[in-house]
Design an enzyme around this catalytic site. Structure first.
Site, mmCIF file in Angstrom:
data_model
loop_
_atom_site.group_PDB
_atom_site.id
_atom_site.type_symbol
_atom_site.label_atom_id
_atom_site.label_comp_id
_atom_site.label_asym_id
_atom_site.label_seq_id
_atom_site.Cartn_x
_atom_site.Cartn_y
_atom_site.Cartn_z
ATOM 1 N N ASP A 12 24.038 0.211 -40.296
ATOM 2 C CA ASP A 12 22.916 -0.743 -40.277
ATOM 3 C C ASP A 12 21.389 -0.154 -40.568
ATOM 4 O O ASP A 12 20.738 -1.124 -41.269
ATOM 5 C CB ASP A 12 23.002 -1.355 -38.899
ATOM 6 C CG ASP A 12 24.089 -2.402 -38.648
ATOM 7 O OD1 ASP A 12 24.348 -3.302 -39.688
ATOM 8 O OD2 ASP A 12 24.709 -2.513 -37.636
ATOM 9 N N HIS B 155 35.043 -2.876 -42.461
ATOM 10 C CA HIS B 155 35.864 -2.456 -41.230
ATOM 11 C C HIS B 155 37.373 -2.122 -41.717
ATOM 12 O O HIS B 155 37.972 -1.101 -40.780
ATOM 13 C CB HIS B 155 36.038 -3.406 -40.061
ATOM 14 C CG HIS B 155 34.568 -3.410 -39.539
ATOM 15 N ND1 HIS B 155 34.112 -2.599 -38.403
ATOM 16 C CD2 HIS B 155 33.378 -4.241 -39.677
ATOM 17 C CE1 HIS B 155 33.005 -2.877 -38.009
ATOM 18 N NE2 HIS B 155 32.731 -3.840 -38.762
ATOM 19 N N GLU C 182 19.190 1.908 -35.143
ATOM 20 C CA GLU C 182 19.882 1.267 -36.361
ATOM 21 C C GLU C 182 18.872 0.266 -37.152
ATOM 22 O O GLU C 182 19.343 -0.697 -37.808
ATOM 23 C CB GLU C 182 21.191 0.516 -36.090
ATOM 24 C CG GLU C 182 21.039 -0.246 -34.789
ATOM 25 C CD GLU C 182 22.681 -0.559 -34.456
ATOM 26 O OE1 GLU C 182 23.644 -0.357 -35.246
ATOM 27 O OE2 GLU C 182 22.944 -0.898 -33.156
ATOM 28 N N CYS D 36 26.186 8.658 -35.420
ATOM 29 C CA CYS D 36 27.433 7.979 -35.240
ATOM 30 C C CYS D 36 27.863 7.212 -36.514
ATOM 31 O O CYS D 36 29.051 6.660 -36.272
ATOM 32 C CB CYS D 36 27.550 7.325 -33.969
ATOM 33 S SG CYS D 36 26.491 5.895 -33.749
#
Length: 549
Positions: free
Chosen positions: A454, A188, A430, A501
């Protein structure tokens, strides 16, 4: 001059002082004091400093997320004036001659335990507030302060690694770039850097030393190189590269206001990924056409307790209004795995990426889910909001979600609460299960959005956060691309649109591949919008060969 190398995960060149991320040690020194009057002064001074800090946080939250979100910090200020709390600490100092740090720690633990044992859920939630303000005051007393960077000027943030809950609370205006000893390209920290459009380097290992604190450095997020106190020649080389990148950005700025249309006239939706209302500035500056992913879990990670319905409503409303009628896709909370919030009290799992996370938390903790959905539907009256659900694997999950949504809508309608007549519902693709069931799932929803991070992790059985696994985490793997293509085919057969995305959406090497699959939308970091627009406008999709399954 010293050079260290890692892996560049967000392009760009930045120059400035190095500032290491600080974390309080958590150790409380216990000692007997002789001058209790002086110790009381220390305690009261620390409380006043804490109130000032909370006032700053209140004003920041008011600007970024609205009045309801700011009320948390106002409540914390009031707790520092609570007579029972203050007098208990004063008593330990005066009567037991305990030092202020230990007195605050003991009182905080006692009050938190008392609140947690109450039957009222509101009062139980105050236990987290007591722990939070106690930690703040102790940090001031010890001189360790809060977690974060200690810098009054923009700097290059250095750390071993940063958790999502830590990145979300950083003062973004002070960050020039990131460099971490560990981490992965899908951490992140890397995602935040790409959202902000600033350089980032990971995986430097032991070469990154705290002795570098305050030293002038230049980071190159493309090559993964950081030069500390460079000589004149090296400084000139890197700053020339920085100037060249600035010139390229100015050239791309000429594309603002132009459509995302291929040479043969096909329109592609180019949206942005964000983590908070504050990111909207970057979306508008880069001419994003909508929000393809609002990671709502960051509202949960930035506090010490569950965000209330009103706090969430204000955040979603702010984003919807500022986007001026353009589509805003908000993903319901994706807590779990690498995104942990202590107050969720999740059990430790051997394999958290496969465990209780995302939609599984929502369906097993209906009150948490209900609060978020009420906020989302209320905010839908102020813009074009769509709701997206993560980690879907089965049709029954979607049907249960839709049942809950119908009940929420009926409840709000009965209360006379305004909301949009139509709110699109979509799911994240995902997991391999979602791909294999995509024909059936497409009949249940309005859109798909592929979460490539993912999907790659679960398809290749490679931990996306795993240190040393980057060479095996191949988002270009044929199996991953075939999964995306299959989902696209089934989406279009059912008459719904599909987007991407995940981080792969901005990968220029795959833009043609995605358009050949018929991908309708690409949602990327704001800084990637104009480069992607340039690529789309140069492609003739009639010449592209379809991907063979």
């Amino acid at each position: 001059m010293e050079q260290i190398f890692g892996k560049g995960v967000s392009k760009g060149v930045a120059a400035g002082p190095i500032s290491f991320y600080r974390r309080p040690s958590g150790e409380i020194l216990r000692r007997s004091v002789t001058d209790t009057a002086a110790e009381l002064v220390r305690f009261h001074d620390a409380c006043e400093t804490a109130k000032e800090q909370l006032g700053v946080l209140h004003d920041k939250a008011l600007t970024e997320a609205g009045e309801d979100a700011a009320m948390l910090f106002e409540a914390h200020q009031m707790m520092l004036d609570d007579l029972d709390f203050v007098e208990s600490i004063e008593g330990l100092i005066e009567n037991d001659r305990l030092n202020a740090e230990a007195a605050v720690s003991d009182t905080g633990a006692q009050f938190a335990e008392m609140f947690a044992a109450m039957d009222d859920s509101y009062m139980q939630a105050r236990a987290a507030d007591i722990r939070d303000i106690s930690t703040r005051v102790i940090g001031i007393l010890t001189g360790e302060g809060e977690s974060g960077i200690v810098s009054d000027v923009p700097c290059i943030v250095a750390a071993d690694d940063l958790a999502p809950s830590e990145t979300v609370q950083l003062d973004k205006s002070l960050i020039l770039g990131f460099i971490t000893a560990g981490g992965s390209a899908n951490s992140h920290t890397a995602i935040l850097a790409r959202t902000m459009g600033i350089p980032a380097i990971i995986g430097t290992g032991d070469a990154l030393q705290t002795e570098m604190e305050g030293k002038y450095a230049i980071v190159d997020g493309q090559t993964g190189e950081m030069v500390i106190e460079p000589d004149d020649a090296e400084r000139e080389r890197l700053l020339k590269k920085q100037a060249k990148e600035k010139a390229l950005k100015e050239l791309l700025d000429q594309l603002k206001g132009k459509p995302n249309v291929t040479k043969d006239g096909r329109n592609v939706m180019v949206y942005c990924n964000i983590g908070s209302p504050a990111d909207i500035d970057a979306v508008l500056q880069n001419d994003g056409c909508g929000i393809g992913l609002f990671r709502s879990e960051f509202l949960y990670l930035q506090g010490s307790d569950y965000p209330t319905e009103d706090e969430q409503f204000e955040a979603y409303k702010t984003v919807a209004e500022r986007m001026g009628g353009r589509r805003v896709i908000i993903r319901t909370l994706d807590i779990g795995a690498d995104k942990q919030a202590d107050y969720f009290h999740l059990d430790k799992e051997e394999n958290p990426a496969m465990g209780l996370r995302a939609i599984r938390i929502c369906l097993t903790r209906p009150e948490v889910f209900r609060t978020q959905l009420r906020a989302l539907y209320r905010a839908s009256a102020y813009g074009k909001i769509a709701i997206m659900f993560p980690m879907i694997t089965s049709v029954w999950e979607v049907q249960e979600i839709k049942r809950i949504c119908r009940n929420i809508r009926a409840e709000l309608a009965e209360e006379g609460v305004p909301m949009a007549d139509k709110v699109e519902l979509g799911i994240m693709i995902e997991t391999p299960a979602a791909v294999m069931m995509s024909a059936e799932l497409a009949r249940e929803v309005d859109f798909f959005s592929v979460g490539t991070n993912d999907l790659t992790q679960y398809t290749l059985a490679v931990d996306r956060q795993g240190v040393g696994l980057d060479r095996f985490f191949d988002a270009h793997h044929p199996a991953v691309l075939r999964m995306i293509c299959m989902a696209a085919e089934n989406a279009h057969k059912a008459g719904i649109w599909i987007g991407i995305c995940g981080e792969l959406g901005a990968d220029a090497e795959l833009t043609e591949t995605f358009l050949s699959m018929g991908i309708d939308e690409l949602s990327v970091s704001p800084s990637a919008v104009l480069p992607l627009r340039s690529a789309i406008r140069s492609i003739d999709t009639t010449t592209l060969a379809p991907l063979e399954l």
